[in-house]
Write a protein that holds these residues in place. Structure first.
Motif, PDB file in Angstrom:
ATOM      1  N   ALA A 238      51.520 119.017  -1.631  1.00  0.00           N
ATOM      2  CA  ALA A 238      50.134 118.589  -1.878  1.00  0.00           C
ATOM      3  C   ALA A 238      49.118 119.690  -1.599  1.00  0.00           C
ATOM      4  N   ASP A 239      49.564 120.863  -1.156  1.00  0.00           N
ATOM      5  CA  ASP A 239      48.642 121.943  -0.803  1.00  0.00           C
ATOM      6  C   ASP A 239      48.095 122.591  -2.075  1.00  0.00           C
ATOM      7  N   ALA A 240      46.853 122.265  -2.395  1.00  0.00           N
ATOM      8  CA  ALA A 240      46.234 122.748  -3.629  1.00  0.00           C
ATOM      9  C   ALA A 240      46.020 124.259  -3.615  1.00  0.00           C
ATOM     10  N   GLU A 241      45.666 124.820  -2.491  1.00  0.00           N
ATOM     11  CA  GLU A 241      45.427 126.264  -2.440  1.00  0.00           C
ATOM     12  C   GLU A 241      46.707 127.050  -2.714  1.00  0.00           C
ATOM     13  N   LEU A 242      47.833 126.587  -2.167  1.00  0.00           N
ATOM     14  CA  LEU A 242      49.106 127.252  -2.462  1.00  0.00           C
ATOM     15  C   LEU A 242      49.424 127.172  -3.952  1.00  0.00           C
ATOM     16  N   ARG A 243      49.173 126.007  -4.549  1.00  0.00           N
ATOM     17  CA  ARG A 243      49.421 125.850  -5.992  1.00  0.00           C
ATOM     18  C   ARG A 243      48.532 126.784  -6.799  1.00  0.00           C
ATOM     19  N   GLN A 244      47.269 126.927  -6.387  1.00  0.00           N
ATOM     20  CA  GLN A 244      46.367 127.832  -7.101  1.00  0.00           C
ATOM     21  C   GLN A 244      46.860 129.269  -6.983  1.00  0.00           C
ATOM     22  N   ARG A 245      47.306 129.650  -5.805  1.00  0.00           N
ATOM     23  CA  ARG A 245      47.820 131.012  -5.629  1.00  0.00           C
ATOM     24  C   ARG A 245      49.066 131.233  -6.494  1.00  0.00           C
ATOM     25  N   LEU A 246      49.907 130.213  -6.605  1.00  0.00           N
ATOM     26  CA  LEU A 246      51.086 130.329  -7.468  1.00  0.00           C
ATOM     27  C   LEU A 246      50.661 130.402  -8.936  1.00  0.00           C
ATOM     28  N   ALA A 247      49.665 129.619  -9.331  1.00  0.00           N
ATOM     29  CA  ALA A 247      49.164 129.679 -10.714  1.00  0.00           C
ATOM     30  C   ALA A 247      48.673 131.082 -11.025  1.00  0.00           C
ATOM     31  N   TRP A 248      47.889 131.656 -10.134  1.00  0.00           N
ATOM     32  CA  TRP A 248      47.377 133.005 -10.328  1.00  0.00           C
ATOM     33  C   TRP A 248      48.526 134.013 -10.404  1.00  0.00           C
ATOM     34  N   THR A 249      49.510 133.864  -9.518  1.00  0.00           N
ATOM     35  CA  THR A 249      50.647 134.779  -9.505  1.00  0.00           C
ATOM     36  C   THR A 249      51.423 134.691 -10.814  1.00  0.00           C
ATOM     37  N   MET A 250      51.626 133.483 -11.316  1.00  0.00           N
ATOM     38  CA  MET A 250      52.346 133.325 -12.582  1.00  0.00           C
ATOM     39  C   MET A 250      51.549 133.957 -13.732  1.00  0.00           C
ATOM     40  N   LEU A 251      50.251 133.840 -13.679  1.00  0.00           N
ATOM     41  CA  LEU A 251      49.411 134.484 -14.689  1.00  0.00           C
ATOM     42  C   LEU A 251      49.557 136.002 -14.604  1.00  0.00           C
ATOM     43  N   ALA A 252      49.508 136.544 -13.405  1.00  0.00           N
ATOM     44  CA  ALA A 252      49.660 137.987 -13.215  1.00  0.00           C
ATOM     45  C   ALA A 252      51.040 138.470 -13.652  1.00  0.00           C
ATOM     46  N   LEU A 253      52.041 137.609 -13.547  1.00  0.00           N
ATOM     47  CA  LEU A 253      53.392 137.945 -14.002  1.00  0.00           C
ATOM     48  C   LEU A 253      53.544 137.797 -15.512  1.00  0.00           C
ATOM     49  N   GLY A 254      52.525 137.270 -16.171  1.00  0.00           N
ATOM     50  CA  GLY A 254      52.564 137.150 -17.619  1.00  0.00           C
ATOM     51  C   GLY A 254      53.167 135.866 -18.140  1.00  0.00           C
ATOM     52  N   ASP A 255      53.214 134.824 -17.306  1.00  0.00           N
ATOM     53  CA  ASP A 255      53.748 133.527 -17.726  1.00  0.00           C
ATOM     54  C   ASP A 255      52.597 132.520 -17.782  1.00  0.00           C
ATOM     55  N   PRO A 256      51.871 132.477 -18.911  1.00  0.00           N
ATOM     56  CA  PRO A 256      50.696 131.606 -18.974  1.00  0.00           C
ATOM     57  C   PRO A 256      51.037 130.121 -18.907  1.00  0.00           C
ATOM     58  N   TYR A 257      52.216 129.735 -19.368  1.00  0.00           N
ATOM     59  CA  TYR A 257      52.573 128.310 -19.380  1.00  0.00           C
ATOM     60  C   TYR A 257      52.816 127.796 -17.963  1.00  0.00           C
ATOM     61  N   ALA A 258      53.510 128.585 -17.143  1.00  0.00           N
ATOM     62  CA  ALA A 258      53.688 128.202 -15.736  1.00  0.00           C
ATOM     63  C   ALA A 258      52.345 128.243 -15.022  1.00  0.00           C
TER      64      ALA A 258
ATOM     65  N   THR B  75      41.674 130.222 -13.604  1.00  0.00           N
ATOM     66  CA  THR B  75      43.059 130.582 -13.904  1.00  0.00           C
ATOM     67  C   THR B  75      43.538 129.852 -15.151  1.00  0.00           C
ATOM     68  N   LEU B  76      43.171 128.584 -15.265  1.00  0.00           N
ATOM     69  CA  LEU B  76      43.534 127.797 -16.441  1.00  0.00           C
ATOM     70  C   LEU B  76      42.942 128.414 -17.705  1.00  0.00           C
ATOM     71  N   GLY B  77      41.683 128.812 -17.651  1.00  0.00           N
ATOM     72  CA  GLY B  77      41.048 129.450 -18.804  1.00  0.00           C
ATOM     73  C   GLY B  77      41.740 130.747 -19.189  1.00  0.00           C
ATOM     74  N   ARG B  78      42.046 131.574 -18.197  1.00  0.00           N
ATOM     75  CA  ARG B  78      42.735 132.842 -18.467  1.00  0.00           C
ATOM     76  C   ARG B  78      44.142 132.606 -19.014  1.00  0.00           C
TER      77      ARG B  78
ATOM     78  N   ALA C 146      47.896 132.486 -23.623  1.00  0.00           N
ATOM     79  CA  ALA C 146      48.826 131.709 -24.445  1.00  0.00           C
ATOM     80  C   ALA C 146      48.328 131.549 -25.890  1.00  0.00           C
ATOM     81  N   GLY C 147      47.105 131.993 -26.161  1.00  0.00           N
ATOM     82  CA  GLY C 147      46.564 131.883 -27.503  1.00  0.00           C
ATOM     83  C   GLY C 147      45.815 130.593 -27.783  1.00  0.00           C
ATOM     84  N   ASP C 148      45.623 129.771 -26.757  1.00  0.00           N
ATOM     85  CA  ASP C 148      44.861 128.524 -26.909  1.00  0.00           C
ATOM     86  C   ASP C 148      43.388 128.849 -26.682  1.00  0.00           C
ATOM     87  N   LEU C 149      42.739 129.344 -27.728  1.00  0.00           N
ATOM     88  CA  LEU C 149      41.365 129.820 -27.600  1.00  0.00           C
ATOM     89  C   LEU C 149      40.382 128.689 -27.331  1.00  0.00           C
ATOM     90  N   THR C 150      40.609 127.538 -27.942  1.00  0.00           N
ATOM     91  CA  THR C 150      39.734 126.384 -27.699  1.00  0.00           C
ATOM     92  C   THR C 150      39.887 125.902 -26.259  1.00  0.00           C
TER      93      THR C 150
END
Length: 171
Positions: free
Chosen positions: A41-61, A85-88, A93-97
């Motif tokens: 349930a830790d939202a901050e950890l999830r956000q950090r993981l989302a950012w890390t996955m983005l930095a790793l080039g996995d937009p879907y994760a 992070t969601l916007g980036r 991922a190419g979802d411009l809208t």
């Protein structure tokens, strides 16, 4: 390997090599996944993981974890970072809208936040909306200059990552 001094999903300054950057990000991913398994349930950890996955080039994760963050957070900053992070991730991922919608949501919540403004400009540009893109880039530059004159911005926007993007916006 050099010490990391500044890191955004777009770039890292201070790493000796790209391989070192990805090795560190992958190590962080593993640590964050373990931590989330213990406290899902830790939202901050999830956000950090989302950012890390983005930095790793996995937009879907990154999208999956950013959306999970938004379902779990009551923190304004964590929620704003998840929207960014969601916007980036949607842009990658190419979802411009979807990217534009996430950025507009972030800007509705924090109109002075220049990070989503820059992503919105890029999404508009990629979508072929040249005039809209130019307006967002111009607004980014104007808002960036205002922030630089405001001594309180580091407190209000502590994780601002686009201050150095002026040359990109000008091009």
């Amino acid at each position: 390997v050099a010490h990391v001094t500044y890191l955004t999903p777009d770039r890292a300054v201070g790493y000796a090599t790209t391989a070192a950057r990805y090795a560190k990000l992958d190590r962080n991913r593993l640590l964050l996944e373990r931590a989330i398994a213990g406290t899902p349930a830790d939202a901050e950890l999830r956000q950090r993981l989302a950012w890390t996955m983005l930095a790793l080039g996995d937009p879907y994760a990154a999208m999956t974890h950013a959306e999970a963050t938004l379902r779990r957070t009551r923190s304004t900053m964590t929620g704003l970072l998840a929207i960014d992070t969601l916007g980036r991730a949607r842009l990658l991922a190419g979802d411009l809208t979807g990217a534009a919608n996430a950025c507009r949501t972030a800007l509705a919540l924090r109109p002075d936040w220049i990070d989503p403004r820059l992503v919105l400009a890029e999404a508009s540009q990629r979508a072929g909306k040249t005039e809209e893109a130019l307006l967002h880039y111009a607004r980014f530059l104007i808002d960036r200059e205002k922030l630089l004159l405001d001594v309180t911005w580091p407190v209000r926007l502590p994780r601002l990552s686009s201050l150095t993007a002026e040359p990109l916006a000008r091009v």
